[in-house]
Design an enzyme around this catalytic site. Structure first.
Site, PDB file in Angstrom:
ATOM      1  N   ASP A 120     -25.563 -24.089 -25.886  1.00 34.29           N
ATOM      2  CA  ASP A 120     -25.171 -25.431 -25.439  1.00 34.29           C
ATOM      3  C   ASP A 120     -25.813 -26.526 -26.279  1.00 34.29           C
ATOM      4  O   ASP A 120     -25.115 -27.429 -26.767  1.00 34.29           O
ATOM      5  CB  ASP A 120     -25.553 -25.624 -23.969  1.00 34.29           C
ATOM      6  CG  ASP A 120     -24.626 -24.866 -23.031  1.00 34.29           C
ATOM      7  OD1 ASP A 120     -24.090 -23.828 -23.447  1.00 34.29           O
ATOM      8  OD2 ASP A 120     -24.453 -25.313 -21.885  1.00 34.29           O
ATOM      9  N   ARG A 161     -40.274 -30.702 -15.652  1.00 33.31           N
ATOM     10  CA  ARG A 161     -39.413 -31.785 -16.129  1.00 33.31           C
ATOM     11  C   ARG A 161     -40.150 -33.089 -16.440  1.00 33.31           C
ATOM     12  O   ARG A 161     -39.836 -33.750 -17.428  1.00 33.31           O
ATOM     13  CB  ARG A 161     -38.268 -32.032 -15.147  1.00 33.31           C
ATOM     14  CG  ARG A 161     -37.262 -30.889 -14.996  1.00 33.31           C
ATOM     15  CD  ARG A 161     -37.105 -30.070 -16.227  1.00 33.31           C
ATOM     16  NE  ARG A 161     -36.017 -29.087 -16.171  1.00 33.31           N
ATOM     17  CZ  ARG A 161     -35.973 -28.020 -16.939  1.00 33.31           C
ATOM     18  NH1 ARG A 161     -36.957 -27.767 -17.783  1.00 33.31           N
ATOM     19  NH2 ARG A 161     -34.957 -27.187 -16.874  1.00 33.31           N
ATOM     20  N   ASP A 170     -31.111 -30.954 -12.861  1.00 39.68           N
ATOM     21  CA  ASP A 170     -31.898 -31.387 -14.013  1.00 39.68           C
ATOM     22  C   ASP A 170     -31.400 -32.681 -14.637  1.00 39.68           C
ATOM     23  O   ASP A 170     -32.185 -33.469 -15.166  1.00 39.68           O
ATOM     24  CB  ASP A 170     -31.960 -30.282 -15.067  1.00 39.68           C
ATOM     25  CG  ASP A 170     -33.031 -29.252 -14.757  1.00 39.68           C
ATOM     26  OD1 ASP A 170     -33.931 -29.559 -13.956  1.00 39.68           O
ATOM     27  OD2 ASP A 170     -32.972 -28.145 -15.313  1.00 39.68           O
ATOM     28  N   SER A 224     -27.671 -17.660 -16.519  1.00 38.65           N
ATOM     29  CA  SER A 224     -28.460 -18.581 -17.337  1.00 38.65           C
ATOM     30  C   SER A 224     -29.916 -18.511 -16.901  1.00 38.65           C
ATOM     31  O   SER A 224     -30.222 -18.227 -15.742  1.00 38.65           O
ATOM     32  CB  SER A 224     -27.931 -20.010 -17.214  1.00 38.65           C
ATOM     33  OG  SER A 224     -28.163 -20.520 -15.920  1.00 38.65           O
TER      34      SER A 224
END
Length: 416
Positions: free
Chosen positions: A15, A94, A123, A179
């Site tokens: 990606d 994050r 996210d 994923s």
């Protein structure tokens, strides 16, 4: 003519590789940014790939210590947990990633930042709320919410075709149809075959931890020392030798190693995303599971009952929720973190733990400085300073409203 310089979060996967190349095709000058938060990656290969794809620069920033000391340790001190089971491994990483990306963007003169988050996940919210708090005038390019991008790349095959057309090397296959996101605290698995919540995760999916069924038959014991709620020392045995870890990164890695080889930290849940969608996720959180369990246990010995209750009911719940929802860079987080610090003044001591076939158990706990626990006072074998007769009055006062409630029920002919 360039449309301007953009700092792109780049993992080297399919990606973000396509996104990086697509932005260059769209006329942007791209600076690639990769955060090292403890994932097992070949960072030299990531840098080389970004530059080959056309990035003017690739910055790889080591955030492991910052991640542990500023996010993981406060989460342990708070006993942070989302929906009673998820230890927030992705959420915790994050804020440090977003802060580092903004710093790179500023340093490189980028007018915008970009990420590869999907339009349905948490996210995108976490990163963008952080970006806007850290640099309010920053522009965000989110390709998976841009019709020009997602209409062109409707699925994985479109991404692979573009990669082939542009000479983008990829390692993606159909062998592992899910994923993953990994950092020092955990690894997450979602999407693909896991989207059916009744599908059992394949045994070869789990990357970090030993299968509890095949973990060692001998338990492994270790001791965690805390100062003001923060892990400061871990004592363990390796190769027959007693060892000690005191550096924050070393301590966390050691806890990870012990938990991983004993199969500790696996969960499989359906959770509620911030944007309102339910999602199924599988997580491995080895070391953090052990350290949090030890911390919870020590608080039973050294933390005042009412302080603990207030912290559990308000601080733990809300701190966990704001971490999950991406509101780390907010006034409420600063307030709650100050409350965490205040609650942990007496959380000093050590906890003896045992890891064994997927579980962590507590063998004992002690504290040289905090004396809320009194063996004599609580003993069933001696009177001590506590006069049993005093309990009669305590029970009598506590029963006043219950007696009135019972009388009302009887008068109305109602059963209790």
């Amino acid at each position: 003519m360039s449309k301007g310089k953009v700092c792109v979060a780049f993992s080297g996967g399919l990606d973000t590789s396509v996104i990086l190349k697509w932005l260059i095709d769209e006329g942007y000058e791209v600076v690639a940014f990769t955060a090292d938060v403890g994932q097992e990656e070949d960072f030299d290969a990531i840098r080389e790939k970004a530059l080959k794809l056309g990035a003017v620069k690739c910055e790889i920033v080591d955030l492991r210590r910052e991640f542990i000391e500023q996010l993981c340790f406060p989460a342990i001190a708070c006993n942070a947990i989302y929906e009673n089971v998820y230890l927030l491994g992705t959420s915790l990483a994050r804020p440090v990633i977003a802060r580092a990306q903004i710093e790179v963007a500023k340093r490189e003169g980028c007018f915008a930042v970009s990420h590869g988050c999907t339009g349905k996940g948490n996210d995108q919210v976490r990163f963008e709320l952080a970006f806007y708090a850290l640099q309010p005038d920053i522009k965000v390019i989110a390709p998976w919410r841009d019709p020009a991008f997602y209409n062109r790349f409707a699925g994985r095959n479109d991404l692979l075709s573009y990669a082939s057309e542009k000479g983008i090397p990829v390692t993606s296959t159909k062998a592992k149809p899910w994923s993953m996101d990994e950092n020092l605290a955990h690894c997450s698995y979602e999407a693909g075959i896991l989207e059916d919540p009744d599908v059992t995760p394949p045994s070869d999916m789990w990357k970090l931890t030993q299968d509890p069924l095949t973990a060692p038959d001998q338990p492994e014991d270790f001791t965690v020392h805390f100062e003001k709620g923060i892990p400061v020392k871990l004592e363990y045995t390796e190769g027959g030798q007693k060892k000690v870890a005191t550096d924050a990164v070393d301590l966390f890695l050691t806890a990870n190693a012990i938990a991983r080889r004993n199969g500790v930290g696996r969960i499989d849940i359906v959770e509620n995303r911030f944007i309102g969608i339910k999602s199924r996720g599988c997580y491995e959180t080895p070391g953090l599971t052990c350290l949090r369990a030890a911390h919870i246990d020590l608080e039973g010995l050294v933390l005042d009952r009412e302080v603990r209750a207030l912290r559990d009911q308000f601080v733990t719940f809300n701190y966990s929720k704001l971490l999950y929802n991406g509101l780390y860079f907010s006034p409420e987080r600063e307030f709650l973190e100050a409350s965490i610090t205040a609650s942990q003044k007496t959380v000093n001591g050590q906890v003896r733990c045992r890891a064994y076939k997927g579980s962590v158990s507590i063998l004992g706990r002690s504290s040289e400085t905090e004396k809320l626990y009194d063996m004599s006072e609580s003993s069933m074998d001696e009177i001590g300073d506590f006069a049993p007769t005093e309990t009669t009055g305590f029970i009598g006062v506590s029963a006043i409203r219950l007696k009135k409630y019972g009388q009302m029920k009887q008068a109305n002919g109602e059963k209790m």
